[in-house]
Design a protein around this motif. Structure first.
Motif, short mmCIF file in Angstrom:
data_model
loop_
_atom_site.label_atom_id
_atom_site.label_comp_id
_atom_site.label_asym_id
_atom_site.label_seq_id
_atom_site.Cartn_x
_atom_site.Cartn_y
_atom_site.Cartn_z
N GLU A 184 33.17 43.99 31.40
CA GLU A 184 32.91 42.58 31.72
C GLU A 184 31.51 42.40 32.28
O GLU A 184 30.83 41.41 31.98
CB GLU A 184 33.95 42.06 32.70
N TRP A 185 31.08 43.32 33.12
CA TRP A 185 29.75 43.19 33.71
C TRP A 185 28.66 43.34 32.64
O TRP A 185 27.65 42.63 32.68
CB TRP A 185 29.54 44.21 34.82
N ARG A 187 28.87 42.38 29.71
CA ARG A 187 28.87 41.11 28.96
C ARG A 187 28.29 39.97 29.79
O ARG A 187 27.52 39.17 29.31
CB ARG A 187 30.30 40.78 28.54
N LEU A 188 28.66 39.92 31.10
CA LEU A 188 28.23 38.80 31.95
C LEU A 188 26.98 39.08 32.76
O LEU A 188 26.34 38.15 33.25
CB LEU A 188 29.38 38.41 32.92
N PRO A 190 23.84 40.07 32.06
CA PRO A 190 22.60 39.44 31.63
C PRO A 190 22.58 37.92 31.89
O PRO A 190 21.56 37.37 32.24
CB PRO A 190 22.55 39.71 30.12
N GLN A 191 23.72 37.25 31.76
CA GLN A 191 23.78 35.81 32.06
C GLN A 191 23.56 35.56 33.55
O GLN A 191 22.94 34.59 33.93
CB GLN A 191 25.14 35.25 31.64
N TRP A 192 24.07 36.43 34.39
CA TRP A 192 23.94 36.30 35.84
C TRP A 192 22.46 36.39 36.24
O TRP A 192 21.96 35.62 37.05
CB TRP A 192 24.73 37.40 36.54
N ARG A 194 19.88 35.54 34.45
CA ARG A 194 19.17 34.31 34.06
C ARG A 194 19.47 33.17 35.01
O ARG A 194 18.63 32.33 35.27
CB ARG A 194 19.59 33.91 32.66
N MET A 195 20.70 33.16 35.59
CA MET A 195 21.07 32.05 36.48
C MET A 195 20.35 32.17 37.82
O MET A 195 20.08 31.19 38.48
CB MET A 195 22.59 32.03 36.70
N THR A 196 20.06 33.37 38.27
CA THR A 196 19.38 33.55 39.56
C THR A 196 17.88 33.55 39.44
O THR A 196 17.18 33.43 40.43
CB THR A 196 19.83 34.87 40.22
#
Length: 197
Positions: A184-185, A187-188, A190-192, A194-196
């Motif tokens: 899960e990490w 997968r998620l 890289p999105q995390w 970009r959000m920070t």
């Protein structure tokens, strides 16, 4: 008030797997049930086998005690050693003794006696139902202590099996959970970032 809240939280910490929580996963619930089942099996298996073992040992020793008979035997020939040696060192020597069995037949055998025991000296011996020499049976107190000791060992050994099985299963579930978190990490993650950023 804060100290009371902290104590309450510590007291109910072990229930976290069953409480409603948005972060709780199915794997947490499964681990909770595995943990509870392993502890219950550990307690039940240990207690059951410990009690059965203790009762079996105590029953066997009681039967042995019922089948044994105290007899008085007499030394056939002068025992080796000098007389009075037992009082100083507790030493005992082998000597031949003679006794009369319950059926009236004369019997002889070797037993330990005090050094220098004279011919004809009385010696306390134990015989079985057939009139043969037997060891001194355990007293009721000795039997209870022996049964408790063996029951405790058997119970601990029986409890170790479900405990070890539960620990192995929990370790396997934890490895599975961690691999799912890694998936899960990946997968998620890289999105995390970009959000920070």
């Amino acid at each position: 008030m804060e100290a009371f809240r902290g104590r309450r939280q510590r007291r109910h910490r072990w229930l976290w797997r069953w409480r409603r929580n948005p972060l709780r996963r199915r794997a947490d619930v499964v681990e909770g049930w595995v943990l509870l089942g392993a502890w219950l099996l550990t307690l039940l298996a240990g207690a059951a086998l410990g009690l059965v073992s203790a009762r079996t040992v105590e029953h066997g020793l009681a039967q042995e005690r019922a089948a044994s008979r105290p007899m008085v035997a007499y030394v056939v020939a002068h025992a080796p050693g000098r007389s009075g040696a037992r009082s100083s060192s507790g030493e005992r020597v082998w000597a031949e003794v003679r006794w009369t069995a319950a059926d009236g037949s004369p019997r002889t055998g070797q037993v330990r006696v005090t050094p220098g025991a004279a011919t004809g000296a009385p010696v306390a011996v134990w015989t079985d139902a057939r009139g043969r020499l037997a060891g001194r049976p355990a007293t009721p107190t000795e039997a209870a202590v022996r049964a408790a000791f063996i029951g405790t060992l058997a119970g601990a050994a029986a409890a170790a099996v479900p405990y070890a099985g539960g620990r192995l299963l929990l370790a396997r579930l934890a490895r599975h959970r961690l691999s799912r978190w890694d998936t899960e990490w990946s997968r998620l993650g890289p999105q995390w970032g970009r959000m920070t950023g």
